[in-house]
Design a protein around this motif. Structure first.
Motif, PDB file in Angstrom:
ATOM      1  N   VAL A  41      33.316 -46.663   2.673  1.00 40.89           N
ATOM      2  CA  VAL A  41      31.616 -46.321   2.908  1.00 40.89           C
ATOM      3  C   VAL A  41      31.018 -47.417   2.868  1.00 40.89           C
ATOM      4  O   VAL A  41      30.100 -47.813   3.814  1.00 40.89           O
ATOM      5  CB  VAL A  41      31.568 -45.211   1.968  1.00 40.89           C
ATOM      6  CG1 VAL A  41      29.858 -44.910   2.285  1.00 40.89           C
ATOM      7  CG2 VAL A  41      32.159 -43.728   2.510  1.00 40.89           C
ATOM      8  N   PHE A  42      30.929 -48.121   1.819  1.00 44.98           N
ATOM      9  CA  PHE A  42      30.321 -49.357   1.648  1.00 44.98           C
ATOM     10  C   PHE A  42      30.269 -50.227   2.572  1.00 44.98           C
ATOM     11  O   PHE A  42      29.240 -51.162   3.117  1.00 44.98           O
ATOM     12  CB  PHE A  42      30.236 -49.657   0.161  1.00 44.98           C
ATOM     13  CG  PHE A  42      29.266 -49.120  -0.788  1.00 44.98           C
ATOM     14  CD1 PHE A  42      28.058 -48.970  -0.610  1.00 44.98           C
ATOM     15  CD2 PHE A  42      30.012 -48.466  -1.890  1.00 44.98           C
ATOM     16  CE1 PHE A  42      27.295 -48.031  -1.586  1.00 44.98           C
ATOM     17  CE2 PHE A  42      29.424 -47.616  -2.813  1.00 44.98           C
ATOM     18  CZ  PHE A  42      28.000 -47.479  -2.746  1.00 44.98           C
ATOM     19  N   LEU A  43      31.548 -50.668   3.110  1.00 44.25           N
ATOM     20  CA  LEU A  43      31.825 -51.685   3.978  1.00 44.25           C
ATOM     21  C   LEU A  43      31.366 -51.117   5.176  1.00 44.25           C
ATOM     22  O   LEU A  43      30.663 -51.996   6.001  1.00 44.25           O
ATOM     23  CB  LEU A  43      33.390 -51.779   3.851  1.00 44.25           C
ATOM     24  CG  LEU A  43      34.064 -52.745   5.128  1.00 44.25           C
ATOM     25  CD1 LEU A  43      33.316 -54.359   4.678  1.00 44.25           C
ATOM     26  CD2 LEU A  43      35.449 -52.766   5.309  1.00 44.25           C
ATOM     27  N   GLY A  44      31.177 -49.959   5.677  1.00 46.44           N
ATOM     28  CA  GLY A  44      30.824 -49.357   6.916  1.00 46.44           C
ATOM     29  C   GLY A  44      29.251 -49.632   7.080  1.00 46.44           C
ATOM     30  O   GLY A  44      28.527 -49.978   7.916  1.00 46.44           O
ATOM     31  N   LEU A  45      28.511 -49.415   5.734  1.00 47.14           N
ATOM     32  CA  LEU A  45      27.217 -49.553   5.622  1.00 47.14           C
ATOM     33  C   LEU A  45      26.661 -50.910   5.825  1.00 47.14           C
ATOM     34  O   LEU A  45      25.785 -51.157   6.245  1.00 47.14           O
ATOM     35  CB  LEU A  45      26.753 -48.944   4.364  1.00 47.14           C
ATOM     36  CG  LEU A  45      26.425 -47.329   4.258  1.00 47.14           C
ATOM     37  CD1 LEU A  45      26.458 -46.986   2.826  1.00 47.14           C
ATOM     38  CD2 LEU A  45      25.738 -46.672   5.347  1.00 47.14           C
ATOM     39  N   ILE A  46      27.507 -51.827   5.058  1.00 44.54           N
ATOM     40  CA  ILE A  46      27.127 -53.176   5.071  1.00 44.54           C
ATOM     41  C   ILE A  46      27.294 -53.829   6.657  1.00 44.54           C
ATOM     42  O   ILE A  46      26.403 -54.514   7.190  1.00 44.54           O
ATOM     43  CB  ILE A  46      28.005 -54.290   4.309  1.00 44.54           C
ATOM     44  CG1 ILE A  46      27.914 -53.814   2.847  1.00 44.54           C
ATOM     45  CG2 ILE A  46      28.104 -55.522   4.574  1.00 44.54           C
ATOM     46  CD1 ILE A  46      28.842 -54.359   1.915  1.00 44.54           C
ATOM     47  N   ILE A  47      28.625 -53.462   7.532  1.00 46.20           N
ATOM     48  CA  ILE A  47      28.536 -53.666   8.906  1.00 46.20           C
ATOM     49  C   ILE A  47      27.416 -53.203   9.560  1.00 46.20           C
ATOM     50  O   ILE A  47      26.783 -53.647  10.541  1.00 46.20           O
ATOM     51  CB  ILE A  47      29.928 -52.952   9.467  1.00 46.20           C
ATOM     52  CG1 ILE A  47      30.976 -53.964   8.777  1.00 46.20           C
ATOM     53  CG2 ILE A  47      29.947 -53.255  10.889  1.00 46.20           C
ATOM     54  CD1 ILE A  47      32.410 -53.342   8.853  1.00 46.20           C
ATOM     55  N   LEU A  48      26.991 -51.679   9.410  1.00 53.64           N
ATOM     56  CA  LEU A  48      25.973 -51.219  10.152  1.00 53.64           C
ATOM     57  C   LEU A  48      24.465 -51.836   9.813  1.00 53.64           C
ATOM     58  O   LEU A  48      23.649 -52.213  11.060  1.00 53.64           O
ATOM     59  CB  LEU A  48      25.579 -49.678   9.556  1.00 53.64           C
ATOM     60  CG  LEU A  48      24.486 -49.064  10.402  1.00 53.64           C
ATOM     61  CD1 LEU A  48      25.078 -48.729  11.791  1.00 53.64           C
ATOM     62  CD2 LEU A  48      24.538 -47.666   9.840  1.00 53.64           C
ATOM     63  N   ILE A  49      24.523 -52.576   8.717  1.00 49.78           N
ATOM     64  CA  ILE A  49      23.342 -53.211   8.406  1.00 49.78           C
ATOM     65  C   ILE A  49      23.212 -54.535   9.176  1.00 49.78           C
ATOM     66  O   ILE A  49      22.049 -54.885   9.757  1.00 49.78           O
ATOM     67  CB  ILE A  49      22.978 -53.609   6.835  1.00 49.78           C
ATOM     68  CG1 ILE A  49      22.711 -52.364   6.055  1.00 49.78           C
ATOM     69  CG2 ILE A  49      22.148 -54.530   6.784  1.00 49.78           C
ATOM     70  CD1 ILE A  49      22.696 -52.169   4.739  1.00 49.78           C
ATOM     71  N   ILE A  50      24.322 -55.099   8.966  1.00 50.48           N
ATOM     72  CA  ILE A  50      24.271 -56.486   9.749  1.00 50.48           C
ATOM     73  C   ILE A  50      24.085 -56.102  11.322  1.00 50.48           C
ATOM     74  O   ILE A  50      23.364 -57.030  11.873  1.00 50.48           O
ATOM     75  CB  ILE A  50      25.696 -57.188   9.552  1.00 50.48           C
ATOM     76  CG1 ILE A  50      25.853 -57.570   8.145  1.00 50.48           C
ATOM     77  CG2 ILE A  50      26.029 -58.353  10.811  1.00 50.48           C
ATOM     78  CD1 ILE A  50      27.234 -57.837   7.653  1.00 50.48           C
ATOM     79  N   LEU A  51      24.712 -55.241  12.020  1.00 52.86           N
ATOM     80  CA  LEU A  51      24.555 -55.012  13.426  1.00 52.86           C
ATOM     81  C   LEU A  51      23.250 -54.407  13.675  1.00 52.86           C
ATOM     82  O   LEU A  51      22.364 -54.923  14.645  1.00 52.86           O
ATOM     83  CB  LEU A  51      25.461 -53.557  13.793  1.00 52.86           C
ATOM     84  CG  LEU A  51      26.830 -54.068  13.711  1.00 52.86           C
ATOM     85  CD1 LEU A  51      27.666 -52.775  14.163  1.00 52.86           C
ATOM     86  CD2 LEU A  51      27.186 -55.122  14.986  1.00 52.86           C
TER      87      LEU A  51
END
Length: 118
Positions: free
Chosen positions: A21-31
């Motif tokens: 979940v945190f990895l997905g959130l980090i990717i979403l923030i970067i995008l």
């Protein structure tokens, strides 16, 4: 499988789930930040042309309405008759705790609600 092994496995599953979940959130923030930079660079080319000066709109005249406090005996009689008809129809007693006049803001809000549905 003992209880301790089950708890250890459950803990590992929980940690892996939270990590994903945190990895997905980090990717979403970067995008999202990349999209912001892309749109900012696209819009910067459009900002070079000067926008026409906005024309100030005339300020509407504020209308005031005087409220006349007259004898509302007829209005009270009609409301009382409606309440009595309601009580006879439903069999429930309706208790009116207070009656107060609404101000100009309440009247304006009601008008906006009514006229916005046309």
């Amino acid at each position: 499988m003992s209880v301790i092994e089950q708890l250890a496995f459950s803990g590992k599953v929980a940690l892996v789930g939270m990590g994903i979940v945190f990895l997905g959130l980090i990717i979403l923030i970067i995008l999202i930040s990349l999209m912001g930079k892309i749109f900012e660079s696209v819009n910067s080319g459009k900002r070079d042309t000067p926008a026409p000066a906005p024309v100030p709109e005339p300020v509407p005249e504020i209308l005031t309405e005087e409220v006349s406090y007259q004898d509302d005996a007829e209005l009270v009689a009609v409301i009382t008759a409606a309440l009595m008809a309601y009580e006879q129809k439903t069999g429930k007693a309706l208790v009116v705790r207070s009656v107060r006049r609404s101000g100009a803001w309440g009247r304006t809000a009601r008008q906006e609600q009514v006229y916005s549905r046309y």
